[in-house]
Structures are given as C-alpha cells and as structure tokens.
Design an enzyme around this catalytic site. Structure first.
Site, PDB file in Angstrom:
ATOM      1  N   ARG A  81       0.866  -1.193   0.000  1.00 49.85           N
ATOM      2  CA  ARG A  81       0.000   0.000   0.000  1.00 49.85           C
ATOM      3  C   ARG A  81       0.899   1.238   0.000  1.00 49.85           C
ATOM      4  NH1 ARG A  81      -5.348  -0.975   0.588  1.00 49.85           N
ATOM      5  NH2 ARG A  81      -6.036  -2.914   1.550  1.00 49.85           N
ATOM      6  N   GLY A 114      -6.378  -1.062  -7.096  1.00 50.27           N
ATOM      7  CA  GLY A 114      -7.541  -0.197  -6.994  1.00 50.27           C
ATOM      8  C   GLY A 114      -7.222   1.264  -7.237  1.00 50.27           C
ATOM      9  N   THR A 143     -10.471  -4.496  -7.162  1.00 48.31           N
ATOM     10  CA  THR A 143     -10.878  -4.125  -5.811  1.00 48.31           C
ATOM     11  C   THR A 143     -12.199  -4.792  -5.513  1.00 48.31           C
ATOM     12  OG1 THR A 143     -11.634  -2.346  -4.356  1.00 48.31           O
ATOM     13  CG2 THR A 143     -11.829  -1.940  -6.706  1.00 48.31           C
ATOM     14  N   ASP A 145     -14.309  -3.705  -3.545  1.00 50.16           N
ATOM     15  CA  ASP A 145     -15.283  -2.672  -3.197  1.00 50.16           C
ATOM     16  C   ASP A 145     -16.095  -2.171  -4.383  1.00 50.16           C
ATOM     17  OD1 ASP A 145     -14.586  -2.472  -0.402  1.00 50.16           O
ATOM     18  OD2 ASP A 145     -12.735  -1.529  -1.046  1.00 50.16           O
ATOM     19  N   HIS A 189     -15.112   0.597   3.766  1.00 49.87           N
ATOM     20  CA  HIS A 189     -14.881   1.768   4.614  1.00 49.87           C
ATOM     21  C   HIS A 189     -15.496   3.041   4.029  1.00 49.87           C
ATOM     22  CE1 HIS A 189     -12.404   0.324   7.874  1.00 49.87           C
ATOM     23  NE2 HIS A 189     -11.688  -0.389   7.033  1.00 49.87           N
ATOM     24  N   GLU A 240     -18.490  -1.362   7.020  1.00 50.46           N
ATOM     25  CA  GLU A 240     -17.487  -0.888   7.978  1.00 50.46           C
ATOM     26  C   GLU A 240     -17.545   0.629   8.158  1.00 50.46           C
ATOM     27  OE1 GLU A 240     -13.512  -3.518   7.458  1.00 50.46           O
ATOM     28  OE2 GLU A 240     -14.305  -2.611   5.624  1.00 50.46           O
ATOM     29  N   ARG A 284     -26.154  -9.740  18.553  1.00 53.29           N
ATOM     30  CA  ARG A 284     -24.889 -10.436  18.296  1.00 53.29           C
ATOM     31  C   ARG A 284     -24.256  -9.862  17.023  1.00 53.29           C
ATOM     32  NH1 ARG A 284     -25.823 -11.538  22.674  1.00 53.29           N
ATOM     33  NH2 ARG A 284     -25.851 -13.567  23.739  1.00 53.29           N
ATOM     34  N   GLN A 292     -13.669 -12.268   3.052  1.00 53.79           N
ATOM     35  CA  GLN A 292     -14.260 -11.695   1.837  1.00 53.79           C
ATOM     36  C   GLN A 292     -13.214 -11.444   0.747  1.00 53.79           C
ATOM     37  OE1 GLN A 292     -17.351  -8.500   3.239  1.00 53.79           O
ATOM     38  NE2 GLN A 292     -16.065  -9.047   4.966  1.00 53.79           N
ATOM     39  N   ARG A 293     -11.950 -11.465   1.126  1.00 51.13           N
ATOM     40  CA  ARG A 293     -10.878 -11.227   0.162  1.00 51.13           C
ATOM     41  C   ARG A 293     -10.238 -12.519  -0.360  1.00 51.13           C
ATOM     42  NH1 ARG A 293      -9.361  -6.181  -0.554  1.00 51.13           N
ATOM     43  NH2 ARG A 293      -9.664  -4.577   1.032  1.00 51.13           N
TER      44      ARG A 293
END
Length: 367
Positions: A81, A114, A143, A145, A189, A240, A284, A292-293
């Site tokens: 990153r 991304g 990505t 997302d 996010h 998130e 809960r 998920q990745r």
C-alpha cells in the site's frame, strides 16, 4: 504490432482479492507469447519491489505452476500500500523507478490494483513521458469494493459479495432460533457496494452504508415493528464505514478524532451496544472480515479477470498506453488513467437498486 521492444513488469497492489491472480495470468501469458516483449518480470510486493529491485523472471517459472494462478486467491506476487508522492514535490522514487527500468530495459509496466494503484500508474506514465523514456503503462483494475470510477464492475467484487451473502444466509437460522438481532459487518470503509448487494441477496432487513447516514431511532423502530408483526429476529448488514446522521454532520477532522476515541472495535459493536441500550433485545455481531478477500473466486470473476488481463496486454501491443482497462456493458474498454486516478465510485442513494430495495421493505436506517 508495436515496434517498441523491451521487458515488462507486472505488479500487484492494495488489498488482495480472490481473483487478482487470474488477471495477472492474463497479462503474463499474453506477454510471454509476444515478440516485442523480451522478458516478463514480476515485482515482489508491487511498486516497493520495483524500488528495491526485487523482481521475478516469470519466463523461468514452470508453465503448469503459472496456470494455477487462474484459480489461486490472494496476491501471488505480494502486495503493498505504498503511495507515491507528487513528482513535483519529491521525485526520489521516480528517479529510482527510472533507474530500474533502464537496468532491465523495461518498456511496459502493468499495475494491478484499486484507486491508489491507478494513481500510481498515472504518475509513472506522466513522469516517464516528461523525461523522454519510452515506457507504456496500463492499469488493471482490482478491488472488492467496486468503487473504481470508470468501470461498471471490478473483479473480486462478485466473489466478495458471494462470501458476505453466504455469511448472512448462515446467520438466518441462528437468529430465528434465538430471537435475536444480528449485525453482520461487511467490508467497505468508504463505499457500500458490497454491503448493498450482499444485504439484498442475503435477505437483510436493514442495510447501512456510508452513502446513507442512519438514524439509530429509525433502526430500532424497524426492529420494534418486526417484533410487533410476529417476526422475532432482525438482521442488519452494516458496512465498515456506516455513519450516523449526527456523525455525518461533523467535519472530517472532528470525525477522525471521535473515531480515535471510540471504545468499540468497530461500528457494528457500537450499533449493537446502542440497540441493546434502547431495547430489550439480545444483539450479536458477526464479522466475516478478510474471508471476503480470499477463498476460491466465483466463475464470473475468473472469466472477468482473465478478460481484463488479456485486454491490458492487447492495449500495449496496439501502442495504446496510459489507460486502465474497464468493463462497460459487458465489454472490455480503455479509460484514460488521468480520468480514473483518485476518483471513487460511490453508491448513488437515488439509484434504482436502492429504490427497489426500499419497495420490498428493506430499511436503510434513514427514514
């Protein structure tokens, strides 16, 4: 066919997906079979591997092993990153990249990632042009997302939606058995594409995404109405980055300061505490997180990623560079990197999918 001869580098960047390697394979296989590309190098951990001269010779890899990339999740070349500064402010990294490109006679650069990765592509492309070094740069969009501007879809998205949907599906039986409120926190996010699609597919009663600030009183009212109608459980799919209406009014610095003081691990746990405080309900939280990745990519993503990787190599051969490969109306197309870099594709609160979800009774916590 392009007359520019030289080596190529392919790198991967950002969060891994279940299918990022399939697109890498599309580029690698096409490049290895192309006369004008003399050598195919893989960068260890993205642009950091270039800066540190950590490169793999993909032509020396076993062909059978390479084919396994089509079905292998995560980033086989390693990821990073690392964000490049503007060259006008600090050109240190760019001078080092140019040094490495010259060392290996690199004339083609593919970067798989991304938003930040497309920004990296754009910066490198412009810098190489500014110093007169012929190097063709192509961005390959990845990505989960689905927030990359200019493309209808990003590969990895459908696989992530499948995993999040499966999680919600599996929660239904427990939620109904124990008459509880369940919150499933889905990745996202800044944007809510994954949460929106998984929430609808999994039959969530409430979907909370960053683009639609929620009112906790609206959320609890939904739970109360369901209980009054004899429905003993409620399932919330929460991104998130979901944010309350009160927090959405804060300035960016104020909100960051508030998050730094948050006593809960994430928004899902904060919501759970608020609901329990306002209602006599057990709540809960389930967080599928990085599952998920990873895992096996879905068939759609495998085909999609392979197409995008091959299209990226095709653009290079046709001397079309400085582009990102995108998918529009089912076809692979090229988009100028400067139109993509730094832009996010948000969920439109007024889009048809949101309106249709509201029509079937799904609440977005806003009204």
């Amino acid at each position: 066919m392009s007359e520019l001869r030289g080596a190529c580098i392919i790198g991967q960047s950002g969060g891994p997906t279940a299918v990022i390697n399939a697109s890498a394979l599309g580029v690698i296989r096409t490049a290895l079979d192309t006369d004008c590309i003399t050598r195919v190098l893989g960068a260890a951990n993205g642009i950091q591997g270039v800066l540190e001269d950590r490169l793999y010779d993909m032509g020396q890899e076993d062909a059978g092993e390479l084919e396994l990339l089509r079905y292998t999740p995560s980033s086989a070349l390693g990821s990073c990153r690392y964000k490049l500064a503007e060259p006008s402010q600090d050109d240190t990294d760019y001078r080092r990249i140019l040094e490495i490109f010259r060392k290996y006679d690199v004339r083609y650069f593919f970067y798989n990632g991304g938003n930040d990765s497309m920004d990296t592509c754009n910066k490198i492309s412009k810098y190489m042009q500014s110093v007169g070094y012929a190097c063709r740069v192509i961005g390959v969009p990845k990505t989960i997302d689905n927030d990359l501007w200019g493309t209808d879809m990003t590969f990895g998205f459908q696989s992530a939606v499948d995993i999040a949907t499966d999680t919600i599906d599996r929660i239904h039986t427990t939620a109904s058995s124990h008459s509880r409120v369940f919150i499933i926190e889905v990745m996202g996010h800044k944007v809510g594409h994954v949460t929106l699609h998984a929430g609808i597919a999994g039959g969530a009663d409430v979907i909370l995404i960053p683009e639609i600030p929620y009112d906790i009183n609206v959320v609890t009212d939904v739970i109360k109405k369901r209980s009054a109608a004899g429905k003993t459980f409620t399932i919330l799919a929460v991104a998130e980055g979901a944010i309350s209406k009160e927090d959405a009014k804060l300035k960016k610095k104020q909100y960051k300061a508030k998050l730094a003081q948050r006593k809960y691990p994430s928004i899902a746990y904060e919501l759970a505490a608020e609901i329990e405080e306002k209602m006599d309900k057990e709540v809960r939280v389930t967080v599928p997180g990085h599952t998920q990745r990873g895992g096996s990519p879905c068939a759609y993503d495998r085909v999609f990623a392979t197409r995008v990787g091959a299209k990226a190599a095709e653009l290079i051969l046709n001397e079309e560079y400085g582009y990102m490969v995108a998918m529009r109306n089912g076809e692979t197309v090229k988009i100028p990197l400067e139109e993509v870099a730094g832009k996010l594709k948000y969920v439109d609160p007024q889009c048809g999918l949101i309106q249709e979800a509201r029509m079937i009774g799904i609440s977005f916590g806003d009204k």
